[in-house]
Design an enzyme around this catalytic site. Structure first.
Site, PDB file in Angstrom:
ATOM      1  NE  ARG A 186      20.596  45.358  22.180  1.00  5.53           N
ATOM      2  CZ  ARG A 186      21.806  45.188  23.146  1.00  5.53           C
ATOM      3  NH1 ARG A 186      22.336  45.593  23.508  1.00  5.53           N
ATOM      4  NH2 ARG A 186      21.643  43.805  23.429  1.00  5.53           N
ATOM      5  CG  ASP A 197      16.739  39.013  24.457  1.00  8.71           C
ATOM      6  OD1 ASP A 197      15.671  39.477  24.810  1.00  8.71           O
ATOM      7  OD2 ASP A 197      16.981  39.902  23.627  1.00  8.71           O
ATOM      8  CG  ASP A 219      14.149  36.608  22.955  1.00  5.64           C
ATOM      9  OD1 ASP A 219      12.748  37.299  22.207  1.00  5.64           O
ATOM     10  OD2 ASP A 219      15.474  36.474  22.128  1.00  5.64           O
TER      11      ASP A 219
HETATM   12  N1  URA Z   1      19.144  43.503  27.011  1.00  6.38           N
HETATM   13  C1  URA Z   1      18.702  41.839  27.382  1.00  6.38           C
HETATM   14  O1  URA Z   1      17.382  41.480  26.849  1.00  6.38           O
HETATM   15  N2  URA Z   1      19.403  41.681  28.047  1.00  6.38           N
HETATM   16  C2  URA Z   1      20.741  42.420  28.419  1.00  6.38           C
HETATM   17  O2  URA Z   1      21.344  40.765  28.484  1.00  6.38           O
HETATM   18  C3  URA Z   1      21.321  43.526  27.627  1.00  6.38           C
HETATM   19  C4  URA Z   1      20.036  44.023  26.898  1.00  6.38           C
END
Ligand code: URA
Length: 212
Positions: free
Chosen positions: A107, A203, A206
């Site tokens: 992203r 995330d 992560d």
């Molecule tokens: N990607 C993620 O890992 N978490 C989110 O909340 C949105 C996109």
């Protein structure tokens, strides 16, 4: 299973319980990864529920019979890197002969647009059911870009599986690819200003790989 906004919402107690453990900020990297895999298996069970069947003649120790087997259609699992990989082993546990397409997207932190850095899919993808997986359907940009790309190389029969889905992502995906059915464990409240799902789980990449 519940249907909301045309989405298959998997409300099975095992899925919901495991999802709650994952959402908790205190869930360890190891547990988060294991739970993601386990939910992958359970979602795979649901997304394959209506696969076409045919009867095959077999002989049991007692009699001859015609017994059901999955008809012809072979599967491709298509994880969107990197978080989508979290579902892969769990899904392959149920369908070990599935092929795998890898779709590398990240992203752009400013535009939140999806940028491709890797793509590799099986040659015969046009003849297969493709199950695209990404735990977080947030803006929907990655899902739409992944499906655009899969269609470019011939995919015709596509389903999408996520763990959490934001209303914005569902609307975007359904707007661009209305024939692609969506399975998810929960539909969330909203996206925040950074494109994160709220309440969500943070995330997913992560937390799964321990990179933050
Ligand atoms: N990607 C993620 O890992 N978490 C989110 O909340 C949105 C996109």
């Amino acid at each position: 299973m519940e249907q909301l906004f045309g989405v298959q919402c998997v409300d099975h107690p095992l899925v919901q319980h495991k999802l709650t453990l994952m959402r908790d900020i205190h869930c360890s990297t190891r547990s988060f990864r294991e739970l993601m895999n386990e939910i992958g298996t359970l979602l795979c069970y649901e997304v394959t529920r209506d696969l076409p069947m045919e009867l095959r003649a077999i002989t049991t120790p007692l009699a001859e019979m015609r017994a059901p087997v999955i008809a012809g259609k072979k599967l491709v699992f298509a994880p969107i890197l990197r978080a989508g990989v979290g579902f892969l082993d769990g899904m392959l546990r149920l369908v070990p002969s599935a092929r795998v397409a890898h779709i590398g997207l990240y992203r752009d932190p400013v535009t939140l647009g999806a940028i491709e850095y890797y793509f590799k899919a099986p040659q015969d993808i046009a003849d297969r059911l493709v199950i695209v997986m990404d735990p977080m359907l947030a803006t929907g940009n990655s899902a739409v870009a992944a499906i655009d790309r899969l269609k470019e190389v011939g995919a015709k029969d596509i389903r999408f599986v996520s763990l959490l889905a934001a209303p914005e992502g569902i609307a975007h995906l359904q707007g661009q690819h209305p024939e692609v059915k969506i399975w998810t464990a929960a539909i969330e409240d909203r996206l925040n200003d950074h494109g994160y799902i709220v309440p969500g789980l943070g995330d997913a990449g992560d937390r799964m790989f321990g990179t933050k």
